[in-house]
Scaffold this active site. Structure first.
Site, PDB file in Angstrom:
ATOM      1  N   GLY A  57       4.763  -8.350 -11.503  1.00  0.00           N
ATOM      2  CA  GLY A  57       5.797  -9.372 -11.642  1.00  0.00           C
ATOM      3  C   GLY A  57       5.872  -9.844 -13.082  1.00  0.00           C
ATOM      4  N   CYS A  90      -1.276  -5.070 -11.273  1.00  0.00           N
ATOM      5  CA  CYS A  90      -0.801  -5.838 -12.427  1.00  0.00           C
ATOM      6  C   CYS A  90      -0.807  -7.341 -12.116  1.00  0.00           C
ATOM      7  CB  CYS A  90       0.571  -5.333 -12.880  1.00  0.00           C
ATOM      8  SG  CYS A  90       0.990  -5.834 -14.564  1.00  0.00           S
ATOM      9  N   TYR A  91       0.350  -7.991 -11.993  1.00  0.00           N
ATOM     10  CA  TYR A  91       0.382  -9.405 -11.637  1.00  0.00           C
ATOM     11  C   TYR A  91      -0.360  -9.630 -10.325  1.00  0.00           C
ATOM     12  CZ  TYR A  91       2.273 -13.985 -10.277  1.00  0.00           C
ATOM     13  OH  TYR A  91       2.398 -15.298  -9.897  1.00  0.00           O
ATOM     14  N   HIS A  95      -0.435   0.456 -13.494  1.00  0.00           N
ATOM     15  CA  HIS A  95       0.536   0.796 -12.445  1.00  0.00           C
ATOM     16  C   HIS A  95       0.312   2.217 -11.924  1.00  0.00           C
ATOM     17  CE1 HIS A  95       3.185  -2.737 -12.749  1.00  0.00           C
ATOM     18  NE2 HIS A  95       2.849  -2.745 -14.039  1.00  0.00           N
ATOM     19  N   GLU A 121       1.644   3.525  -9.369  1.00  0.00           N
ATOM     20  CA  GLU A 121       2.851   4.030  -8.700  1.00  0.00           C
ATOM     21  C   GLU A 121       3.770   4.808  -9.628  1.00  0.00           C
ATOM     22  OE1 GLU A 121       3.898  -0.244  -9.970  1.00  0.00           O
ATOM     23  OE2 GLU A 121       2.145   0.940  -9.445  1.00  0.00           O
ATOM     24  N   ASP A 137      24.680   9.191   2.098  1.00  0.00           N
ATOM     25  CA  ASP A 137      24.237   8.256   3.133  1.00  0.00           C
ATOM     26  C   ASP A 137      25.115   8.305   4.381  1.00  0.00           C
ATOM     27  OD1 ASP A 137      22.408   7.556   1.194  1.00  0.00           O
ATOM     28  OD2 ASP A 137      23.545   5.804   0.533  1.00  0.00           O
ATOM     29  N   LYS A 151      16.489   6.985  -0.621  1.00  0.00           N
ATOM     30  CA  LYS A 151      17.465   8.065  -0.809  1.00  0.00           C
ATOM     31  C   LYS A 151      16.839   9.444  -0.635  1.00  0.00           C
ATOM     32  CE  LYS A 151      21.264   7.765  -2.366  1.00  0.00           C
ATOM     33  NZ  LYS A 151      22.599   7.648  -1.724  1.00  0.00           N
TER      34      LYS A 151
END
Length: 508
Positions: A55, A82-83, A169, A171, A227, A366
Site C-alpha cells: 500500500g 511490503c506495507y 514483492h 508476486e 468476455d 482475463k
C-alpha cells in the site's frame, strides 16, 4: 463443494490483482477483500491463508489503513507483503520507521534457505523492492530470514504461529523466485490441496447457472469481445436452447470481426441475432470530432439498439453479462478502492424488466476467461483477441467518422496485425490509428494529399503501464510498404514510440 480459499486483504496496493492471479496459477482459489473486512466474515469464509497487500501509506501515519488484529489470533497462516509486512510487525509489537535509504527496483538479498517459505530457493536472490519505511524491530517470536544491504529485515517469520513478512514483492516477475515463494506459502505453510482449475470452474458454473435460471430464457448482449463471447459459450453449454444473444454490429469493428463472431455462434445451441446498425451509428456521429462525445454517442445508441431488439423477446426473464473479476475490483464494489467504473458492475437498472442477473465469469481474471473459452471450443480469433475499446474503431479513427475513413483504417489495421503476427516480437497489444492529418506525397509521378496512418505496439502485463514494443525494422518497412501500396488514401505511415506514461495506449 467450495474450493479452498486464499484471502487477500487489500491495503491499497497496486499489485493486489497480481497476487490473486499468482495464487490461482498455483491451483488455489483467491479473492480480494478490503482490509476493513469484518473478522466474523473472514472467520466464516474459512480461508486456508491470509495475504496482506502492499500500500502507499506509512503504517505509523494517523490515517493509515488497517485490519482487525484478531486475524493474527485465528490460527490461520498470514503472509504480509511490503506495507502488509510492516503492518503485521507493528500490530504485534514490532517497530517501523522511515529508513535512511529507500529501496526501489531490483535488489539483491541473502535469505535463509531453511525457512519453509524459501524451500528450493537460492541463498542469494534478486527481488523487487518498493519502500521508504522499514521494519526496525521485530515482534517477539519473530526471526529474520532475509536481508539486503539497506534492509536488515527484508523477510521475517514466526514459524510456530505461521506468520510471515516479506518486505519485497514476490508476486511480480521482477522477483526471480517469487512464484516459488508464493507456492511454498500456499502448500508448505497453509497446506493447500490445489483444488482449483478451469475444468473445475466450468463444471461448477454449469450447475450454478442451471440452478439460478431453471427453464427460463437468458438474454446476453454479445459485443464480440473475449468476455461476452466466453459467457455466451458457457451459457449455451449450461442451458442449451435457452440463450438469446444479441450482437449489435455498430460498424466500428475491425476487419471481418462481425462475420467471425457470427460464424462462431450460429453453430451453437442458442439464438444468435445480428443487428446491422452501421448506418444508424454513422448518422449519429456525423460531424462529431471530440473523443468523449463520440464515446457517449456510441454508448447511448448501443443501449438503445439493444433495448429495441431485446423488447422483441418479452418472455426472457434473465439478463446475462460478461462481467469479470477485475471489473468488480476496479469499480470499488464491496469496499474496494475505486479505480474506474465499469458499465457492467452494479446490478440491474431499475427500469429493466428482468428479474435476475447472470454473471458466470465474475470470479475470473482475463487469462482465466481465455482459458475457459479455449476449453469450450471457441476459435482463437475470439479467445486470443486483443483488448478492444468499447467504442471500437470510433476512437482509433481521429476526427469525424465516415464510412470511407473506417474502411481505410480497417484495411491498414489488418495489414499491421498480420505483419506483427509474423515477427518474433510478441506485443501485448498492437493496432493502427488513422490520424486526421493529411500530407503531401508522390505516387506514380503524381502528387497526392492523403492520410497518415500511425502504428502502435506495446509490451505490458497489466496495461497500467506499457513500453514500446521493439518491432524489427524489417516488419515496420514491410507494413509501411503494404499499407501505402494496398490501401487507397494513405501515403504516409509512422510508428508511435511513446511509452505509457506519458501517453496512453489508445490515442483517444
Amino acid at each position: 463443494m467450495k474450493n479452498q480459499l486464499a484471502l487477500i486483504l487489500d491495503f491499497g496496493g497496486q499489485y493486489k490483482e497480481l497476487i490473486a492471479r499468482k495464487i490461482r496459477e498455483c491451483g488455489v482459489y483467491s479473492e480480494i477483500w478490503p482490509c476493513t473486512s469484518d473478522i466474523g466474515a473472514i472467520r466464516e469464509a474459512s480461508p486456508i491463508g491470509i495475504i496482506l497487500t502492499g500500500g502507499p501509506n506509512s503504517v505509523y501515519a494517523p490515517d493509515a489503513p488497517g485490519c482487525d488484529s484478531a486475524i493474527f489470533q485465528l490460527g490461520i497462516p498470514v503472509l504480509g507483503i511490503c506495507y502488509g509486512a510492516q503492518y503485521l510487525c507493528r500490530a504485534l509489537g514490532g517497530e517501523v520507521d522511515a529508513g535512511e535509504n529507500g529501496e526501489f527496483g531490483k535488489v539483491g538479498i541473502r535469505l535463509d534457505a531453511a525457512s519453509p517459505i524459501f524451500e528450493g530457493v537460492e541463498a542469494c536472490e534478486t527481488v523487487l523492492m518498493s519502500h521508504n519505511d522499514r521494519i526496525m524491530k521485530l515482534p517477539d517470536g519473530f526471526k529474520t530470514i532475509a536481508s539486503s544491504a539497506d534492509c536488515p529485515h527484508a523477510a521475517a517469520s514466526d514459524e510456530a504461529k505461521k506468520l510471515y513478512c516479506l518486505q519485497f514483492h514476490p508476486e511480480t516477475d521482477a522477483t526471480d523466485s517469487g512464484s516459488e515463494m508464493i507456492r511454498n506459502f500456499l502448500f508448505g505453510v497453509c497446506g493447500a490441496s490445489g483444488d482449483y482449475s478451469v475444468d473445475d470452474f466450468i463444471e461448477k458454473q454449469v450447475k450454478a447457472i442451471r440452478a439460478q435460471v431453471g427453464e427460463e430464457k437468458v438474454l446476453l448482449a454479445l459485443s464480440g469481445g473475449v468476455d461476452s463471447a466466453v459467457a455466451a459459450a458457457l451459457l449455451s453449454k449450461a442451458i442449451p436452447g435457452q440463450v438469446v444473444c444479441i450482437f449489435v454490429d455498430h460498424g466500428l469493428m475491425r476487419k471481418d470481426e462481425g462475420d467471425e463472431v457470427e460464424a462462431a455462434f450460429c453453430v451453437r445451441d442458442l439464438m444468435f441475432v445480428r443487428v446491422n446498425a452501421e448506418e444508424r451509428f454513422l448518422r449519429a456521429l456525423k460531424d462529431v470530432t471530440e473523443p468523449e462525445e463520440k464515446r457517449k454517442i456510441i454508448g447511448r445508441h448501443f443501449v438503445e439498439v439493444f433495448d429495441e431488439e431485446s423488447a422483441k423477446f418479452g418472455d426472457v426473464k434473465y439478463l446475462a453479462q460478461g462481467t469479470i473479476y477485475p471489473d468488480i475490483v476496479e469499480s470499488g464494489v464491496d469496499g474496494s478502492a475505486k479505480i474506474k467504473s465499469h458499465h457492467n458492475v452494479g446490478g440491474l437498472p431499475e427500469t429493466m424488466r428482468f428479474i435476475g442477473l447472470v454473471e458466470p465469469l465474475r470470479s475470473l481474471f482475463k487469462d482465466e476467461v481465455r482459458a475457459v473459452g479455449r476449453k469450450l471450443g471457441l476459435p482463437p480469433a475470439l479467445t486470443e483477441r486483443q483488448p478492444f475499446p468499447g467504442p471500437g474503431l470510433g476512437v482509433r479513427c481521429l476526427g469525424e467518422l465516415t464510412k470511407e475513413k473506417l474502411e481505410i483504417l480497417r484495411g491498414a489495421d489488418a495489414i499491421w496485425r498480420e505483419e506483427v503476427g509474423k515477427c518474433p516480437v510478441k506485443p501485448a497489444q498492437y493496432f493502427a490509428v488513422l490520424t486526421d492529418m493529411r500530407s503531401v506525397g508522390v505516387m506514380g509521378d503524381g502528387r497526392t494529399y492523403d492520410y497518415t496512418v500511425a502504428l502502435r505496439a506495446v509490451m505490458t502485463r497489466d496495461f497500467m503501464t506499457a513500453e514500446v514494443a521493439p518491432i524489427p525494422m524489417e516488419t515496420l518497412f514491410c507494413a509501411s510498404r503494404r499499407i501505402t501500396n494496398e490501401i487507397k488514401g494513405v501515403n504516409r505511415v509512422v510508428y508511435d514510440v511513446t511509452s505509457k506514461p506519458p501517453a496512453t495506449i489508445e490515442w483517444e
